[in-house]
Structures are given as C-alpha cells and as structure tokens.
Design a protein around this motif. Structure first.
Motif, short mmCIF file in Angstrom:
data_model
loop_
_atom_site.label_atom_id
_atom_site.label_comp_id
_atom_site.label_asym_id
_atom_site.label_seq_id
_atom_site.Cartn_x
_atom_site.Cartn_y
_atom_site.Cartn_z
N THR A 34 0.92 -0.99 0.39
CA THR A 34 -0.24 -0.08 -0.09
C THR A 34 0.96 1.35 0.33
O THR A 34 0.44 2.08 -0.78
CB THR A 34 -0.94 0.17 1.17
OG1 THR A 34 -1.65 -1.22 1.30
CG2 THR A 34 -2.29 1.18 0.78
N ASP B 221 -6.82 -0.13 3.06
CA ASP B 221 -5.92 0.31 2.32
C ASP B 221 -6.56 0.96 1.41
O ASP B 221 -5.97 2.03 0.85
CB ASP B 221 -5.22 -1.30 1.66
CG ASP B 221 -4.30 -1.75 2.22
OD1 ASP B 221 -3.93 -1.01 3.83
OD2 ASP B 221 -4.06 -2.71 1.95
N GLU C 220 -3.72 -4.87 -5.26
CA GLU C 220 -3.35 -5.44 -4.09
C GLU C 220 -3.87 -6.56 -3.81
O GLU C 220 -4.79 -6.13 -3.56
CB GLU C 220 -2.94 -4.04 -3.00
CG GLU C 220 -2.27 -4.54 -2.27
CD GLU C 220 -1.90 -3.62 -0.57
OE1 GLU C 220 -2.55 -2.27 -0.85
OE2 GLU C 220 -2.04 -3.88 0.15
MG LIG Z 1 -1.49 -2.79 1.76
#
Ligand SMILES: [Mg+2]
Ligand SMILES: Nc1nc2c(ncn2[C@@H]2O[C@H](COP(=O)(O)OP(=O)(O)OP(=O)(O)O)[C@@H](O)[C@H]2O)c(=O)[nH]1
Length: 224
Positions: free
Chosen positions: A44, A72, A117
């Motif tokens: 992140t 996040d 992610e």
């Molecule tokens: Mg993260």
C-alpha cells in the motif's frame, strides 16, 4: 471428492476467468499489475507513493484485497483515483472471480493502468492468476534475505522484485547482495528495484519501469 481434485477444479475455473480478464485488459490496452508480498512489506505504501507521483489525468485505478478491513482503500482513495476494496472475509488470496465482480461497474475504456494489491501472503496468491500482465513481489529488508528460497513459487512467478524499506538497512542484518542472489537462483534474470517508500529512494526507477510497461502495452494495442 477429495482435496486434490477439488483444488484442481477450483484452479482451472480460476484460470478460465483469468484468461477472459486478460483478454479484456488486452483489448482495452490496460496494463494490469498484481502486487504480492507478505503482510506489511509495503504494497500500500508503494501504491501511495505511486499515485502521489501521478498527474491528475493519469487513467489509473486500484483494487485492493484484504481479509477483513478497508484500511488500504481508505489510504489510497485520498489521491482521487478510483479505488475499490475487495474484502475476502477470511480467504488468504484474491481470485479471478473477485476481480471480475469488482470491475463490473467500472468502464475499462477509461483505464490504462490497473493495480491489484493482493492479500498479504507469500504463499496462496502465487497460485491464483488474476489476468494480470505481471506479478510484482515486494520484499522488505526486515523480512530476511532467504525469502526467495523459502517461497520460490512467488518469486519465480513474479516479473519484478521490489526490495523495499532500504532506509532500514543500517538497522537490520539484511544482506542485500545475498537477497538479490537468492532471487536470481529461483528466477534467473529477475529484475530488481531497491526502494524506500519513506525516503523516496529508488522511486524514479520504479516509475520508469511502469512507464516502460505502459508504453509496451499501448504499442501492443496499436499493433492489433
Ligand atoms: Mg496493504
Ligand atoms: N521504514 C520504512 N517503513 C515502511 C516503508 N514502506 C512501508 N513502511 C511501513 O511498513 C508498514 C506496512 O506498510 P504497508 O504499506 O501497510 O504494507 P502492506 O504490504 O500494504 O501491508 P498489508 O496490506 O497488511 O499486507 C507501515 O507502517 C509503513 O509505514 C519503507 O520504505 N521504510
């Protein structure tokens, strides 16, 4: 049905959806990158520094996976680009179906770059194709230089190794040369970039790597 055939069936269904996603990304000229790492390596943070460096008109979006929270997505949404959280509710990886579902309300024609992610985990995400052009594995210097040897599938399947938190090198016993060597043992020729998301060192090389990927992607689209 026992565990092995069931796992095989789940993975082949995943591969089918991932192939469809890859087709769609390619048809729209989208570079899709899947960021993987152990929890806390800095996925992140790397995305924060990346989005911060982009101009407003950059056609970029982020899907971010987490077992439980939307922390996040909150961190990433403040840069003004489209961000969506995928909460897996306990599952230790993202799968292609989750990506397909999360993309349903986005217009792919508005994007050039899609970051995914993954859930922090160096094992399971290696087995799940998400239709990405490349996996990028982030390894922080606080984790030990042996990780490429202990989790070879992840390092073998990733196109790029981002060695993060190099600002901590004076404080940890991490052998950078050995880490690079270990990565090369499991993935000969693997590209490596050393960065610090705190000081910004190495970020220009990372942004250059992205630029090259984006240029190759639009050349491919032009050639079709
Ligand atoms: Mg993260
Ligand atoms: N010193 C230092 N700390 C960093 C760096 N990059 C990230 N951190 C810190 O490391 C911690 C974890 O960073 P995140 O970016 O949340 O890591 P992540 O990989 O997204 O974590 P998960 O999503 O939980 O898997 C945070 O406290 C960051 O501030 C770095 O380059 N140097």
């Amino acid at each position: 049905m026992n565990r092995v055939p069931l796992e095989r069936k789940v993975l082949s269904e995943n591969d089918r959806i991932a192939a469809e996603l890859r087709e769609r990304f390619s048809a729209h000229g989208i570079l899709c990158l899947n960021l993987v790492s152990s929890p806390g390596a800095g996925k992140t943070s790397l995305l924060e520094r990346t989005l911060e460096a982009f101009p407003r008109e950059q056609r970029v979006a982020v899907l971010t996976g987490d077992i439980q929270t939307d922390n996040d997505a909150v961190r990433l949404a403040r840069f003004g680009f489209p961000v969506r959280q995928i909460t897996t509710g306990g599952t230790c990886h993202l799968d292609a179906r989750m990506i397909e579902k999360a993309l349903a309300e986005w217009r792919l024609e508005d994007l050039d770059l899609l970051f995914i992610e993954n859930v922090g985990n160096l094992v399971c995400p290696a087995s799940y194709d998400l239709g990405e052009a490349a996996k990028i594995v982030v390894l922080s210097v606080a984790e030990g230089e042996d990780k490429p040897l202990k989790y070879p599938a992840m390092f073998f399947r990733s196109a790029l190794l981002v060695l993060n938190k190099i600002d901590l090198l004076p404080h940890v016993s991490f052998d950078l040369a050995k880490a690079r060597q270990n990565a090369q043992r499991v993935h000969p020729g693997m590209a490596t970039i050393e960065i610090s998301c705190v000081t910004g060192e190495g970020l220009p090389q990372w942004l250059q790597w992205l630029e090259k990927g984006l240029a190759a992607c639009s050349r491919n689209l032009a050639a079709t």
